[in-house]
Design an enzyme around this catalytic site. Structure first.
Site, PDB file in Angstrom:
ATOM      1  N   SER A  26     -48.140  71.481  87.409  1.00 54.82           N
ATOM      2  CA  SER A  26     -47.694  70.883  88.669  1.00 54.82           C
ATOM      3  C   SER A  26     -46.534  69.930  88.362  1.00 54.82           C
ATOM      4  O   SER A  26     -46.282  69.622  87.188  1.00 54.82           O
ATOM      5  CB  SER A  26     -48.858  70.134  89.320  1.00 54.82           C
ATOM      6  N   ARG A  33     -44.453  66.667  80.298  1.00 60.87           N
ATOM      7  CA  ARG A  33     -43.998  67.545  79.193  1.00 60.87           C
ATOM      8  C   ARG A  33     -42.512  67.310  78.925  1.00 60.87           C
ATOM      9  O   ARG A  33     -42.085  67.250  77.777  1.00 60.87           O
ATOM     10  CB  ARG A  33     -44.227  69.014  79.537  1.00 60.87           C
ATOM     11  N   LYS A  97     -51.341  79.476  90.635  1.00 66.53           N
ATOM     12  CA  LYS A  97     -52.362  78.420  90.784  1.00 66.53           C
ATOM     13  C   LYS A  97     -52.462  78.094  92.268  1.00 66.53           C
ATOM     14  O   LYS A  97     -51.443  77.805  92.917  1.00 66.53           O
ATOM     15  CB  LYS A  97     -51.905  77.173  90.012  1.00 66.53           C
ATOM     16  N   LYS A 136     -55.505  81.307  90.221  1.00 63.10           N
ATOM     17  CA  LYS A 136     -56.308  80.416  89.370  1.00 63.10           C
ATOM     18  C   LYS A 136     -56.672  79.137  90.105  1.00 63.10           C
ATOM     19  O   LYS A 136     -55.867  78.620  90.876  1.00 63.10           O
ATOM     20  CB  LYS A 136     -55.521  80.070  88.111  1.00 63.10           C
ATOM     21  N   GLU A 177     -61.829  78.681  86.750  1.00 67.21           N
ATOM     22  CA  GLU A 177     -61.634  77.788  85.597  1.00 67.21           C
ATOM     23  C   GLU A 177     -62.439  76.495  85.735  1.00 67.21           C
ATOM     24  O   GLU A 177     -61.974  75.524  86.333  1.00 67.21           O
ATOM     25  CB  GLU A 177     -60.138  77.447  85.435  1.00 67.21           C
ATOM     26  N   LYS A 219     -62.152  81.317  82.983  1.00 69.70           N
ATOM     27  CA  LYS A 219     -61.290  80.541  82.074  1.00 69.70           C
ATOM     28  C   LYS A 219     -62.025  79.246  81.721  1.00 69.70           C
ATOM     29  O   LYS A 219     -61.861  78.226  82.402  1.00 69.70           O
ATOM     30  CB  LYS A 219     -59.950  80.259  82.756  1.00 69.70           C
ATOM     31  N   SER A 261     -56.799  75.918  76.291  1.00 63.71           N
ATOM     32  CA  SER A 261     -56.734  75.278  74.970  1.00 63.71           C
ATOM     33  C   SER A 261     -57.176  73.817  75.053  1.00 63.71           C
ATOM     34  O   SER A 261     -57.689  73.271  74.064  1.00 63.71           O
ATOM     35  CB  SER A 261     -55.345  75.412  74.348  1.00 63.71           C
ATOM     36  N   GLY A 262     -56.956  73.155  76.180  1.00 65.84           N
ATOM     37  CA  GLY A 262     -57.590  71.861  76.454  1.00 65.84           C
ATOM     38  C   GLY A 262     -57.174  70.671  75.609  1.00 65.84           C
ATOM     39  O   GLY A 262     -57.865  69.671  75.604  1.00 65.84           O
ATOM     40  N   GLY A 263     -56.110  70.804  74.827  1.00 67.25           N
ATOM     41  CA  GLY A 263     -55.698  69.689  73.970  1.00 67.25           C
ATOM     42  C   GLY A 263     -55.939  69.967  72.497  1.00 67.25           C
ATOM     43  O   GLY A 263     -55.656  69.123  71.643  1.00 67.25           O
ATOM     44  N   SER A 289     -55.806  81.995  77.748  1.00 65.55           N
ATOM     45  CA  SER A 289     -54.958  81.660  78.895  1.00 65.55           C
ATOM     46  C   SER A 289     -54.458  80.242  78.606  1.00 65.55           C
ATOM     47  O   SER A 289     -54.843  79.292  79.280  1.00 65.55           O
ATOM     48  CB  SER A 289     -55.761  81.715  80.196  1.00 65.55           C
TER      49      SER A 289
HETATM   50  C1  5MM Z   1     -50.531  74.468  82.358  1.00 58.35           C
HETATM   51  O1  5MM Z   1     -51.445  73.446  82.774  1.00 58.35           O
HETATM   52  C2  5MM Z   1     -52.134  73.752  83.977  1.00 58.35           C
HETATM   53  C3  5MM Z   1     -51.702  72.859  85.045  1.00 58.35           C
HETATM   54  O2  5MM Z   1     -52.354  71.669  85.138  1.00 58.35           O
HETATM   55  P1  5MM Z   1     -51.978  70.604  86.329  1.00 58.35           P
HETATM   56  O3  5MM Z   1     -52.377  71.196  87.640  1.00 58.35           O
HETATM   57  O4  5MM Z   1     -52.816  69.421  85.925  1.00 58.35           O
HETATM   58  O5  5MM Z   1     -50.525  70.320  86.261  1.00 58.35           O
HETATM   59  C4  5MM Z   1     -53.653  73.845  83.672  1.00 58.35           C
HETATM   60  O6  5MM Z   1     -54.434  74.138  84.781  1.00 58.35           O
HETATM   61  C5  5MM Z   1     -53.823  74.952  82.679  1.00 58.35           C
HETATM   62  O7  5MM Z   1     -53.650  76.191  83.305  1.00 58.35           O
HETATM   63  C6  5MM Z   1     -55.166  74.965  81.978  1.00 58.35           C
HETATM   64  O8  5MM Z   1     -55.807  73.740  81.945  1.00 58.35           O
HETATM   65  C7  5MM Z   1     -54.980  75.460  80.556  1.00 58.35           C
HETATM   66  O9  5MM Z   1     -53.989  74.731  79.925  1.00 58.35           O
HETATM   67  P2  5MM Z   1     -54.236  74.199  78.450  1.00 58.35           P
HETATM   68  O10 5MM Z   1     -53.023  73.383  78.159  1.00 58.35           O
HETATM   69  O11 5MM Z   1     -55.514  73.399  78.497  1.00 58.35           O
HETATM   70  O12 5MM Z   1     -54.359  75.442  77.577  1.00 58.35           O
END
Ligand code: 5MM
Length: 332
Positions: A26, A33, A97, A136, A177, A219, A261-263, A289
């Protein structure tokens, strides 16, 4: 739109050796980033960055689909080509999304419920017209003293199931997810217990809302130690516990599980997925993903400079290839 179309899309997204690129940051998240590489989050920079990722030669060999944000699905590259057309030309399925974010949960100050159900039917129709074939929605759960609460678990499961039913009605595959965050000093035992409880609640609600599981993907987070827990579980333990937890809670009718991946570091995310697939005897495909674990390297290599385009694309291709190998348990 038939259920066969939903199943075909879901299966294509987890075709052998393929996974998903989550590029649905978002506006506040992409700004964070871009702050890390010291460039402004302008509409043009966001467009050029995503264009760089999507036009990487051969990336469609490893990436089956890309999750987009509302701005991106409507965006044209500098050469006038819609970014969605670029994805299709590269053999990658466009996704979107559709939640509008995790908002404070009333009466539970430390917790959130993901919103976006109001007007969702019309938005889904619009996204389908724009070329999306999958969607998603992310629910977020934090581990802490007496949390996640039953209120948080049931509210998010209900929203995920209502969303999934609406997405299928529109002919779009729902990626469900539920993310149990790895932030905190909790143990891997706590993560396993909470993840299992969350997944059970999600599948109970999906059943109540008559969601057709063959036309969905899950996910989830992996079962890992909290990021500040003094004792960090190794790769083999993460793989064994994650697969055990999923086998206990995810029906075999689900065609694929694509982890977030979550960090985790890029390398950890790849090694964990590879170790799970090496265990074998799984009822569903296990793939990725990833957002950060696929994008951290290309973002840094590109750093907002046109002359770094090839370096950014090479970095993405390297991560995509490594995770493709992990998705078949053949990462060396
Ligand atoms: C790419 O990050 C996605 C967007 O998050 P926001 O809505 O907070 O901006 C997030 O939903 C993402 O698709 C998942 O969490 C997986 O991303 P990671 O970085 O955890 O692999």
């Amino acid at each position: 739109m038939t259920s066969a179309t939903l199943a075909d899309t879901a299966e294509a997204l987890v075709a052998d050796g393929k996974g998903i690129l989550a590029a649905d940051e978002s506006s506040p998240t992409i700004k964070k980033r871009f702050d890390s590489i010291k460039i402004a989050s302008t509409e043009e920079n966001r467009r050029d960055y995503r264009d760089m990722l999507f036009t990487t030669a051969d990336v469609g060999t490893y990436i089956s689909g890309v999750i987009l944000y509302d701005e991106t699905i409507r965006q044209k590259a500098a050469d006038g080509t819609p970014l969605v057309d670029k994805l299709n030309a590269a053999g990658m399925i466009p996704g979107i999304k559709v939640d509008v974010g995790a908002k404070p949960l009333a009466g539970h100050p430390e917790e959130t419920v993901t919103e976006g159900l109001d007007g969702l039917r019309a938005r889904l129709e619009d996204y389908a017209k724009l070329g999306a074939r999958f969607t998603k929605w992310r629910g977020v759960y934090r581990i802490g003293e007496s949390i996640p609460s039953p209120a948080c678990i049931t509210a998010n499961a209900h929203a995920l199931a209502r969303y999934a039913a609406l997405a299928q009605e529109a002919g779009l595959v729902p990626i469900v997810e539920p993310e149990v965050l790895m932030n905190g000093d909790h143990s891997i035992d706590d993560c396993e217990e909470v993840t299992e409880e969350v997944l059970r609640s999600v599948y109970a609600e999906l059943s109540i809302q008559d969601v057709w599981l063959e036309g969905t993907l899950l996910k989830p987070n992996m079962v890992v130690s909290g990021d500040t827990c003094p004792e960090q579980a190794g790769v083999a333990e993460v793989a064994e516990r994650t697969v055990r937890c999923l086998k206990r809670s995810v029906p075999a009718a689900v065609p694929g599980i694509v982890f977030l991946s979550g960090g985790q570091s890029d390398e950890q995310a790849t090694e964990h997925l590879d170790a799970m697939n090496k265990l074998g005897d799984l009822p569903w495909k296990l793939s990725f993903s990833y957002g950060r674990a696929l994008q951290a390297a290309p973002l840094k290599a590109w750093s907002g400079k046109a002359e770094n385009l090839a370096a950014g694309q090479a970095a993405l291709l390297e991560r995509a290839k490594a995770n493709s190998a992990a998705a078949t348990g053949t990462y060396a």
